[in-house]
Design an enzyme around this catalytic site. Sequence first.
Site, PDB file in Angstrom:
ATOM      1  N   SER A  13       0.834  -1.199   0.000  1.00 23.65           N
ATOM      2  CA  SER A  13       0.000   0.000   0.000  1.00 23.65           C
ATOM      3  C   SER A  13       0.873   1.255   0.000  1.00 23.65           C
ATOM      4  CB  SER A  13      -0.953  -0.053   1.195  1.00 23.65           C
ATOM      5  OG  SER A  13      -2.019   0.849   1.047  1.00 23.65           O
ATOM      6  N   ASP A  30      -8.957  -3.998  -6.222  1.00 22.75           N
ATOM      7  CA  ASP A  30      -8.418  -3.607  -4.920  1.00 22.75           C
ATOM      8  C   ASP A  30      -9.017  -2.245  -4.576  1.00 22.75           C
ATOM      9  OD1 ASP A  30      -6.901  -2.664  -2.784  1.00 22.75           O
ATOM     10  OD2 ASP A  30      -5.007  -3.405  -3.568  1.00 22.75           O
ATOM     11  N   HIS A  86      -6.742  -6.341  -0.819  1.00 26.08           N
ATOM     12  CA  HIS A  86      -5.633  -5.423  -0.630  1.00 26.08           C
ATOM     13  C   HIS A  86      -4.437  -6.224  -0.122  1.00 26.08           C
ATOM     14  CE1 HIS A  86      -3.918  -1.518  -0.349  1.00 26.08           C
ATOM     15  NE2 HIS A  86      -3.822  -1.495   0.974  1.00 26.08           N
TER      16      HIS A  86
END
Length: 502
Positions: free
Chosen positions: A218, A439, A468
């Site tokens: 991320s 996602d 994710h």
Amino acid sequence: MKRQRSIGRISALAVVLGLSGSLAAVPAVADKPRAAQVRWGACPKEVVAEAAPTELQCATVPVPVDYADPGGAEIDLMISRLAGTNPDKRRGTLMLNPGGPGGSGLALPALLVARGIPASVLDSYDLIGMDTRGIGHSAPVSCGFTVDGPYITNVPPYAADDAAVTERAKVAEQVAEQCARNDRDGLLRHLTTANTARDLDRIRAALGEEKTSYLGYSYGTALGAAYASMFPERSDRIVLDSNIGDTHLDRDGMRRYALGTEETFPEFAKWAAARHDSYGLGRTPAQVRRTYLTLAERLDKAPVAGFDGNLLRQYTFGNLFKEAQYPKLAQQVQALAGGNGTAARGPRPQNATADETPPSFDNSLSVFLAVTCNDIEWPENVDTYRHGVAKDRERYPLLGAATANITPCAFWPYAPAEPPVAVNDDGPRNVLLVQNLRDAPTPHLGGKMLRQKFADRSRLLSVDDSGHGAYVLGDNPCALNTATRYLVEGRMPGEDTLCRAG
């Protein structure tokens, strides 16, 4: 406040033009490799508890608060280590970052072990977790947020109309001023992706390593992209999973949350439709979507037990991160659709009052704001956000009117001290980008964007899956095997690759 911001802009411009000490020159004088200077010992008790049964070691590494003043004040960063157990196969260190910005990573090595990271990776590397600057045990910052205050999430609230944007702007300005008031040590303005990348290189040097490998998820992809760009010759094997598309999160990046939600929600709708007899949300994905949108609009006008349309949308966004969370989301929608206020639960920390705010709640929100607002200049005109909300409400009905809404960055008191890190495509081919096709916070577009910027330094591994996090955190064997081969054997795919579902 505005005067302080203007002075900051003038100072930043002087830095860029070379009229004062150039921050751009800092990476060129970063520490050379030397003997390890880290003294390992026991980790804090909460890290020990979170990591159990895996046992980690912890240590601290000093870094400058301000890299433009390397002889000035310092802070200690806490790092953790899961040491490799096979010296004959050891390649080096694998630094880890869980994302955020604002996420603690001290227990991340243990989490990856629990999720089944291959033994060949554990043989090859010492896994290095950390609390990056401003987080947890690394000089934590605080804006003073509480769970009953107006700021409980970094995703802006859904703006049902133009007036809602104007109203939220008042809160956003108050939040920016609150952060400035609480910045008593002057650290907040020094929380940037560039500075954290410099911290990584200080940690690498303190560990006595000539190079370091890196695995980031991320926002951790932005940090990893910054490190590989600023220190290309000291970056070894880099894996960036669930990419935000650049070295920083900007307004367009936050608006892509809405794109990712639109691309991922059909997976939940399909899942819920297959379980219509249990949840009653619709017999087809189209019916589930219609049920959801109708409910959200109804809650905008008449909340159930304080649960309004904005909270439903925020709750939905968070529960689209993994399929394992779909039952909880379906239960919530079912309860709210039936008017069951007792069953409806909001996204605030459970059983927390204003006097019992979890420390990580305030700290995480504060770091996210500081890094996001410091990395790049955000638009200040409220009309810019109002127009963006109107556009995204139409093109991304599920969440667009939230992620395009105004944030405290529009009123942030500190101008960026330097431009955001530019992706450097001049370096070794050592960046493997891993990206699920669906996602919510980091849509597949982010991987494609970073692939284009890194050019021939990178390859994109797309995964036909939702959620994710794909490598180790996902369930796709192809993604697991491909990224592991790269980390352990250095076998980068010769071209961009698609891992099919299954």
